[in-house]
Scaffold this motif. Structure first.
Motif, PDB file in Angstrom:
ATOM      1  N   ALA A 214      -4.666 -12.092  -1.623  1.00 33.44           N
ATOM      2  CA  ALA A 214      -4.112 -11.772  -2.838  1.00 33.44           C
ATOM      3  C   ALA A 214      -5.245 -10.869  -3.503  1.00 33.44           C
ATOM      4  N   ARG A 215      -6.335 -11.220  -3.184  1.00 32.05           N
ATOM      5  CA  ARG A 215      -7.653 -10.288  -3.690  1.00 32.05           C
ATOM      6  C   ARG A 215      -7.688  -8.888  -3.132  1.00 32.05           C
ATOM      7  N   GLN A 216      -7.264  -9.097  -1.840  1.00 34.61           N
ATOM      8  CA  GLN A 216      -7.310  -7.601  -0.841  1.00 34.61           C
ATOM      9  C   GLN A 216      -5.952  -7.009  -1.515  1.00 34.61           C
ATOM     10  N   GLN A 217      -4.972  -7.632  -1.806  1.00 35.23           N
ATOM     11  CA  GLN A 217      -3.681  -6.877  -2.301  1.00 35.23           C
ATOM     12  C   GLN A 217      -4.029  -6.311  -3.781  1.00 35.23           C
ATOM     13  N   LEU A 218      -4.715  -7.173  -4.397  1.00 37.10           N
ATOM     14  CA  LEU A 218      -4.893  -6.572  -5.782  1.00 37.10           C
ATOM     15  C   LEU A 218      -5.946  -5.399  -5.643  1.00 37.10           C
ATOM     16  N   GLN A 219      -6.885  -5.435  -4.745  1.00 40.04           N
ATOM     17  CA  GLN A 219      -7.813  -4.364  -4.786  1.00 40.04           C
ATOM     18  C   GLN A 219      -7.068  -3.027  -4.221  1.00 40.04           C
ATOM     19  N   LYS A 220      -6.096  -3.144  -3.193  1.00 39.63           N
ATOM     20  CA  LYS A 220      -5.310  -2.008  -2.842  1.00 39.63           C
ATOM     21  C   LYS A 220      -4.317  -1.621  -4.043  1.00 39.63           C
ATOM     22  N   THR A 221      -3.898  -2.624  -4.820  1.00 42.36           N
ATOM     23  CA  THR A 221      -3.116  -2.154  -6.004  1.00 42.36           C
ATOM     24  C   THR A 221      -3.854  -1.397  -7.003  1.00 42.36           C
ATOM     25  N   GLN A 222      -5.181  -1.790  -7.219  1.00 39.99           N
ATOM     26  CA  GLN A 222      -5.902  -1.188  -8.370  1.00 39.99           C
ATOM     27  C   GLN A 222      -6.535   0.226  -7.797  1.00 39.99           C
ATOM     28  N   GLU A 223      -6.687   0.306  -6.576  1.00 41.49           N
ATOM     29  CA  GLU A 223      -7.030   1.594  -5.887  1.00 41.49           C
ATOM     30  C   GLU A 223      -6.019   2.562  -5.916  1.00 41.49           C
ATOM     31  N   PHE A 224      -4.721   2.110  -5.717  1.00 42.79           N
ATOM     32  CA  PHE A 224      -3.627   3.067  -5.903  1.00 42.79           C
ATOM     33  C   PHE A 224      -3.360   3.257  -7.306  1.00 42.79           C
ATOM     34  N   LYS A 225      -3.415   2.592  -8.325  1.00 42.64           N
ATOM     35  CA  LYS A 225      -3.189   2.958  -9.709  1.00 42.64           C
ATOM     36  C   LYS A 225      -4.252   3.824 -10.256  1.00 42.64           C
ATOM     37  N   LYS A 226      -5.467   3.809  -9.318  1.00 43.07           N
ATOM     38  CA  LYS A 226      -6.338   4.588 -10.083  1.00 43.07           C
ATOM     39  C   LYS A 226      -6.067   6.388  -9.844  1.00 43.07           C
ATOM     40  N   TYR A 227      -5.234   6.389  -9.066  1.00 39.22           N
ATOM     41  CA  TYR A 227      -4.719   8.057  -8.797  1.00 39.22           C
ATOM     42  C   TYR A 227      -3.429   8.149  -9.538  1.00 39.22           C
TER      43      TYR A 227
END
Length: 137
Positions: free
Chosen positions: A119-132
């Motif tokens: 879940a932490r890894q998925q959250l990090q991916k989601t935050q990385e995606f939302k950054k753009y």
């Protein structure tokens, strides 16, 4: 009469529905189950005072709930044993309690070591995606 673990697992003795009790054993069980409740309370206090991420808070809650309820059920079993309630004071209930402990902690540890990292890894991916993504005005 000290607590003898080897005698405890003797099958006829384990399945005896009206076991003899020794106060040393009752005091030992009371101490163990009271310590579980105290640890659960300390974990709950730590959860309230330290504001961490949601995953850590939920993990502390899971440990707190597991230890508290296992301690309460253990105290109930010890009380039945002290009062010499026929079927409910049998020794095999402590084994059932122990199996419940193992199963419950297995679920909590699975959450801690499998679910939380994913879940932490998925959250990090989601935050990385939302950054753009474009921001709202």
């Amino acid at each position: 009469m000290p607590l003898d673990i080897a005698k405890f697992f003797n099958l006829p003795r384990l399945l005896d529905l009206r076991p003899a009790i020794a106060l040393n054993t009752v005091y030992f069980l009371l101490a163990v189950f009271a310590v579980l409740i105290i640890i659960a309370t300390i974990i709950k206090i730590i959860k309230k005072t330290n504001k961490g991420d949601g995953f850590r808070q939920k993990l502390l809650e899971k440990y707190s709930v597991a230890l508290f309820w296992l301690g309460v059920f253990g105290l109930i079993l010890t009380w039945f044993r002290y009062e010499r309630v026929n079927i409910l004071s049998a020794r095999f209930w402590l084994l059932v309690w122990f199996v419940g402990l193992i199963v419950w902690l297995a679920f909590v540890l699975k959450y801690q070591f499998k679910t939380v990292p994913a879940a932490r890894q998925q959250l990090q991916k989601t935050q990385e995606f939302k950054k753009y993504l474009p921001k709202k005005k």
